[in-house]
Design a protein around this motif. Structure first.
Motif, PDB file in Angstrom:
ATOM      1  N   ILE A 697       0.801  -0.903   0.010  1.00  0.00           N
ATOM      2  CA  ILE A 697      -0.132   0.017   0.373  1.00  0.00           C
ATOM      3  C   ILE A 697       1.029   1.324  -0.055  1.00  0.00           C
ATOM      4  CG2 ILE A 697      -1.624   1.341   1.577  1.00  0.00           C
ATOM      5  CD1 ILE A 697      -2.732  -1.023   2.596  1.00  0.00           C
ATOM      6  N   THR A 698       1.057   2.247  -1.199  1.00  0.00           N
ATOM      7  CA  THR A 698       1.779   2.761  -1.177  1.00  0.00           C
ATOM      8  C   THR A 698       1.242   4.389  -0.884  1.00  0.00           C
ATOM      9  OG1 THR A 698       0.964   3.654  -3.302  1.00  0.00           O
ATOM     10  CG2 THR A 698       3.381   1.918  -3.686  1.00  0.00           C
ATOM     11  N   ALA A 699       2.004   5.762  -0.722  1.00  0.00           N
ATOM     12  CA  ALA A 699       1.575   6.649  -0.655  1.00  0.00           C
ATOM     13  C   ALA A 699       0.778   7.541  -1.252  1.00  0.00           C
ATOM     14  CB  ALA A 699       2.891   8.284  -0.431  1.00  0.00           C
ATOM     15  N   THR A 700       0.282   7.098  -2.200  1.00  0.00           N
ATOM     16  CA  THR A 700      -0.648   8.149  -3.622  1.00  0.00           C
ATOM     17  C   THR A 700      -2.095   7.093  -3.098  1.00  0.00           C
ATOM     18  OG1 THR A 700       1.708   8.185  -5.400  1.00  0.00           O
ATOM     19  CG2 THR A 700      -0.913   7.430  -5.718  1.00  0.00           C
ATOM     20  N   VAL A 701      -1.896   5.733  -2.849  1.00  0.00           N
ATOM     21  CA  VAL A 701      -2.832   5.507  -2.407  1.00  0.00           C
ATOM     22  C   VAL A 701      -3.522   6.259  -1.459  1.00  0.00           C
ATOM     23  CG1 VAL A 701      -4.046   3.265  -1.598  1.00  0.00           C
ATOM     24  CG2 VAL A 701      -2.719   3.093  -3.954  1.00  0.00           C
ATOM     25  N   MET A 702      -3.101   6.119   0.005  1.00  0.00           N
ATOM     26  CA  MET A 702      -3.374   6.446   0.859  1.00  0.00           C
ATOM     27  C   MET A 702      -3.948   8.539   1.002  1.00  0.00           C
ATOM     28  SD  MET A 702      -2.524   4.422   3.586  1.00  0.00           S
ATOM     29  CE  MET A 702      -3.220   5.484   5.119  1.00  0.00           C
ATOM     30  N   LEU A 703      -3.260   9.285  -0.390  1.00  0.00           N
ATOM     31  CA  LEU A 703      -4.075  10.006  -1.098  1.00  0.00           C
ATOM     32  C   LEU A 703      -4.921  10.226  -1.367  1.00  0.00           C
ATOM     33  CD1 LEU A 703      -0.371  11.750  -2.149  1.00  0.00           C
ATOM     34  CD2 LEU A 703      -1.772  12.436   0.407  1.00  0.00           C
ATOM     35  N   GLY A 708     -11.274  11.077  -0.438  1.00  0.00           N
ATOM     36  CA  GLY A 708     -12.336  10.259  -0.574  1.00  0.00           C
ATOM     37  C   GLY A 708     -13.045  10.259   1.155  1.00  0.00           C
ATOM     38  N   VAL A 709     -12.352  10.299   2.189  1.00  0.00           N
ATOM     39  CA  VAL A 709     -12.638  10.559   3.543  1.00  0.00           C
ATOM     40  C   VAL A 709     -13.421  11.957   3.402  1.00  0.00           C
ATOM     41  CG1 VAL A 709     -12.502  11.105   6.115  1.00  0.00           C
ATOM     42  CG2 VAL A 709     -11.604   8.494   4.234  1.00  0.00           C
ATOM     43  N   LEU A 710     -12.229  12.740   2.997  1.00  0.00           N
ATOM     44  CA  LEU A 710     -12.904  14.543   3.333  1.00  0.00           C
ATOM     45  C   LEU A 710     -14.221  14.692   2.485  1.00  0.00           C
ATOM     46  CD1 LEU A 710     -11.789  16.890   4.216  1.00  0.00           C
ATOM     47  CD2 LEU A 710     -10.916  17.555   1.805  1.00  0.00           C
ATOM     48  N   ALA A 715     -19.346  16.270   2.481  1.00  0.00           N
ATOM     49  CA  ALA A 715     -21.513  16.190   1.927  1.00  0.00           C
ATOM     50  C   ALA A 715     -21.814  16.188   3.523  1.00  0.00           C
ATOM     51  CB  ALA A 715     -21.108  14.619   1.633  1.00  0.00           C
ATOM     52  N   GLY A 716     -21.647  15.535   4.837  1.00  0.00           N
ATOM     53  CA  GLY A 716     -22.342  15.484   5.646  1.00  0.00           C
ATOM     54  C   GLY A 716     -22.754  16.772   6.047  1.00  0.00           C
ATOM     55  N   PHE A 717     -21.413  17.494   6.764  1.00  0.00           N
ATOM     56  CA  PHE A 717     -21.708  18.759   7.051  1.00  0.00           C
ATOM     57  C   PHE A 717     -22.871  19.802   5.902  1.00  0.00           C
ATOM     58  CE2 PHE A 717     -20.418  23.803   6.953  1.00  0.00           C
ATOM     59  CZ  PHE A 717     -21.015  23.635   8.292  1.00  0.00           C
ATOM     60  N   ARG A 718     -22.602  19.837   4.855  1.00  0.00           N
ATOM     61  CA  ARG A 718     -23.740  20.165   3.821  1.00  0.00           C
ATOM     62  C   ARG A 718     -24.849  19.664   4.139  1.00  0.00           C
ATOM     63  NH1 ARG A 718     -24.966  19.562  -1.828  1.00  0.00           N
ATOM     64  NH2 ARG A 718     -26.297  21.685  -2.812  1.00  0.00           N
ATOM     65  N   MET A 719     -25.391  18.082   4.326  1.00  0.00           N
ATOM     66  CA  MET A 719     -26.708  17.713   4.828  1.00  0.00           C
ATOM     67  C   MET A 719     -27.432  18.216   6.017  1.00  0.00           C
ATOM     68  SD  MET A 719     -26.106  14.445   3.677  1.00  0.00           S
ATOM     69  CE  MET A 719     -27.732  13.393   4.366  1.00  0.00           C
TER      70      MET A 719
END
Length: 810
Positions: A697-703, A708-710, A715-719
């Motif tokens: 699992i590389t750094a690019t995958v972590m980014l 995606g988490v951000l 999206a939750g804050f907007r809702m």
């Protein structure tokens, strides 16, 4: 051998013997004078008779099937019996068989000459005894055999001084084409005459060999008793009543002989007394069932050798000449001879309960050269049994010298007499050939004794594996010799210690003088190379075994058998046996191996790789090292080096899995090699190669995952904001409606209750009555669980061993 033209050095005969001979000469003088006065036969008649005899030479075959006693003395009656066969085309009439005694033969060479012309019509056979001492036949039909038997007092034979007399048994008769009496067939043999005890009898040693071919394979059962496997059931035939070994035993126990025994034969028969199996077609075996035969033979042999001299050959009777000429250049060959010698005494003592003599080496046919002597004595023997036709006399001796000869280096050559040792070769199943062999043996023995008045030691070393008929003939001759008047029995050790004749040759013939016929039968160099290869593999195998004796002992003895003298003339069988030993060892070593692996995947920076070792032997293995090597350490690192090692111990019939910790640096595929080694660094078995695929699992995958988490958080804050705004609007609208209702008359019911009524109060089905969930809050118990809730990012590492091709996790 050099010998006198007469009997030089013979001690004077007693006075009474001289008087008897003188009287015989005086009595024969008038007869001789009368013969001289007879008119000579016409020259023409003599010529015609000679021509006719030549034309009908050998038309009747005379066979002497029995002669008793073989060595008559004063007062005996000689009985000669046999058959006559008319091989011609015409009937023979007025025929009779008569006995003719020729003049005494004065040399051993003269005996050889008579033996070569045993059935020739021409010869100095003397006059016929005649009279009533003939066997008459009115007619001999062509192709028909007739039996005869003639008994005559020895006194009628005209035997005079001690010596060997040619005895002619002839048939005389007429044919229709030649109507006069003529000799049509003859068979000559020998009549030894020594009626009184010799002044200096020969001391004779007779070797009685118990040697056989190879019968046992290297294979044994997996049970505690290690049930042996035999190549065939031939040994049973030899041990059974009438068989070759049974005959040798039953005949030898009645004689005063030196037993020369191959310990391998004892080991094989001893193995037959218990459970054993016989190899069949392919890999099949059948149970042996002749334990009783083997036990009886061993019991009889134990009784026969009790109190007798026993000489033990090296185990399996190694071919000393083959080893000297073709094996000394191969490392370890002499060690095989030493091992065969060391185990010989132990085997004989264990089976026969006697202590054997192991000081003697016996090359094939007693043929020696310096290299054979060197090899023969390298394992501890200091006496070599040679033969007179190899160590020939070339000095001035006029007699056959004693057997013992010092040949240098503290080694003694015990030279067996060639004529006596080879007297019983060939097919002796026929009664006539057997009888002739016995009489010639006795004749040569007496002639040897009469050569000189010096007492000498004589050794008889027959062929290693005489047939049953040859053994019977030899036993008959030895029985007569040991009951005769000119020989005494002596042990081999005593013959070797006897004072040698100063004039006897002590020079061992050169290597080039070794008989070509024997050299053609030798084991080739490739045979010793194959034995060395098998030994190396055995040495590599035994170090890992918990109980190495189960393997080392049967294979050690099998390699001794690969060098056996019994393979001479059987090169194909010898090669097959060697290949079988090696193949079986390969099978055993292959029972300890690495299990193949398919491609393995690593899903992290570090992981373990399992490798499984399988042991299908019945015993455990130890002292093994398993090495795992990465072909690309920059991609996949094992330990701190390019490879890692771990000790391995596996119980019999089990497997053991060894795990190696690895570290992945970059993605991709790497080849890994697993190899077993012994503790001394020797490779063991075949290596196993497999591929390892690294998916780190590389750094690019972590980014990407972080982005995606951000997005999910935004999206939750907007809702949440949108819901807040909607709730505020609804509250404002409700407040306005309430204010409007208070101002109007229609705003209340009859009982003054709210407009909604009690049935709507707290109704969860009404969306407006459900409590709001805060964004990011924990759901209640009644809320459905989402697939991703509570799931760890990575599975927990399994502690169980992983199988072939199994995915390996962190």
């Amino acid at each position: 051998m050099a010998e006198a033209a007469d009997f030089p050095g013979m001690t004077p005969s007693p006075a009474r013997r001289w008087l008897r001979r003188t009287g015989a000469l005086l009595a024969g003088a008038p007869l001789l004078a009368g013969l001289l006065q007879l008119p000579a036969a016409p020259a023409q008649a003599v010529g015609q008779t000679s021509a006719k005899e030549a034309s009908d030479a050998g038309t009747v075959a005379v066979s002497v099937d029995a002669l008793s006693p073989s060595a008559p003395t004063d007062g005996d009656t000689l009985t000669v019996s046999g058959t006559v066969t008319n091989n011609g085309k015409q009937a023979v009439t007025d025929a009779h068989v008569g006995l003719r005694v020729g003049s005494a033969l004065t040399t051993r060479s003269a005996i050889d000459g008579v033996a070569k012309r045993a059935d020739a019509l021409s010869g100095n056979d003397g006059s016929e005894v005649g009279g009533k001492y003939v066997a008459e036949f009115a007619k001999l039909t062509p192709g028909v055999s007739e039996h005869f038997s003639i008994s005559v007092p020895v006194a009628k034979l005209g035997l005079d001084e001690d010596g060997v007399y040619p005895l002619g048994v002839s048939l005389a008769g007429e044919t229709s084409a030649q109507s006069w009496e003529q000799v049509l067939g003859v068979q000559r043999t020998f009549l030894p005459w020594q009626p009184e005890e010799a002044d200096t009898p020969s001391r004779t040693t007779v070797l009685w060999p118990l040697v056989s071919t190879v019968h046992m394979s290297a294979e044994t059962g997996s049970n505690a008793q290690q049930t042996p496997v035999f190549l065939n059931d031939d040994l049973t035939k030899e041990l059974s009543p009438g068989g070759r070994l049974e005959q040798l035993l039953s005949l030898g126990k009645e004689l005063d002989v030196t037993w020369v025994i191959d310990p391998d034969l004892l080991a094989s028969v001893d193995a037959m007394t218990g459970s054993y199996r016989i190899r069949g077609e392919g890999d099949t075996t059948t149970a042996g069932t002749h334990q009783a035969v083997a036990k009886q033979w061993l019991d009889d042999l134990q009784d026969a050798v009790l109190g007798k001299e026993v000489v033990a050959l090296p185990f399996a009777d190694p071919d000393l000449a083959s080893l000297a000429h073709n094996g000394t250049g191969v490392a370890g060959s002499l060690s095989q001879l030493k091992a065969a010698t060391d185990v010989a005494a132990t085997t004989v003592e264990t089976v026969l309960h006697v202590t054997p003599n192991t000081d003697f080496a016996w090359p094939v046919d007693g043929a020696v050269d310096p290299s054979i002597v060197k090899v023969a004595t390298s394992a501890g023997a200091d006496k070599v049994i040679a033969r007179g036709d190899s160590l020939t006399e070339n000095g001035d001796l006029t007699y056959t010298p004693s057997a013992a000869r010092p040949i240098g280096g503290g080694t003694t050559a015990v030279v067996a007499d060639a004529r006596l040792s080879t007297a019983f070769k060939g097919d002796l199943t026929n009664a006539s050939t057997s009888t002739l062999a016995v009489q010639e043996f006795l004749a040569q023995s007496l002639a040897l004794n009469l050569q000189t008045g010096k007492q000498r030691s004589v050794v008889v070393a027959p062929q290693r594996m005489p047939t049953a008929s040859q053994a019977r003939s030899l036993a008959e001759a030895v029985t007569t010799l040991q009951g005769g008047t000119w020989s005494q029995s002596q042990q081999l050790a005593a013959a070797a210690k006897a004072k040698p004749d100063p004039g006897a040759t002590t020079k061992v013939p050169s290597r080039s003088a070794y008989p070509a016929s024997l050299r053609k039968q030798e084991l080739p160099r490739s045979a010793f190379e194959q034995i060395a290869y098998t030994q190396d593999k055995l040495d590599n195998f035994k170090v890992i075994l918990a109980n190495e004796a189960r393997v080392v002992t049967p294979f050690g003895r099998a390699m001794n058998r690969e060098m056996s003298t019994s393979w001479r003339g059987r090169s194909t069988a010898a090669s097959s046996f060697r290949q079988g030993v090696q193949a079986y060892l390969d099978t055993l070593t292959g029972q300890v191996k690495l299990i193949d692996k398919s491609e393995t995947k690593l899903s992290g920076r570090s992981a373990t790789i399992p490798v499984t070792v399988q042991n299908n032997l019945v015993q455990g293995v130890d002292h093994l090292i398993l090495r795992l090597t990465s072909k690309n350490p920059t991609r996949l690192e094992i330990s701190d080096e390019a490879y890692a090692e771990q000790p391995v111990t596996v119980s019999g019939g089990h497997t053991s899995t060894v795990k190696f910790t690895t570290s992945a640096k970059v993605n991709g595929q790497t080849t890994v090699v697993a190899q077993l080694y012994t503790e001394d660094g020797q490779k063991y078995g075949e290596e196993v190669t497999f591929d390892v695929r690294v998916t780190e699992i590389t750094a690019t995958v972590m980014l990407v995952i972080g982005g995606g988490v951000l997005l999910l958080v935004l999206a939750g804050f907007r809702m949440y904001t949108q819901r807040k705004r909607a709730a505020a609007r609804e509250a404002a609208e409700t407040e306005e409606e309430v204010e409007d209702g208070e101002d109007g008359e229609d705003g209340a019911g009859e009982a003054g209750e709210p407009a909604d009524g009690p049935e709507n109060a707290g109704n969860p089905g009404n969306p407006e009555n459900r409590p709001e969930k805060e964004s990011g809050g924990r759901a209640g118990a009644a809320d459905p669980e989402q697939p991703s809730d509570g799931t760890p990012d990575t599975a927990v590492e399994s502690t169980d061993p992983s199988g072939t091709g199994e995915r390996v996790d962190r």
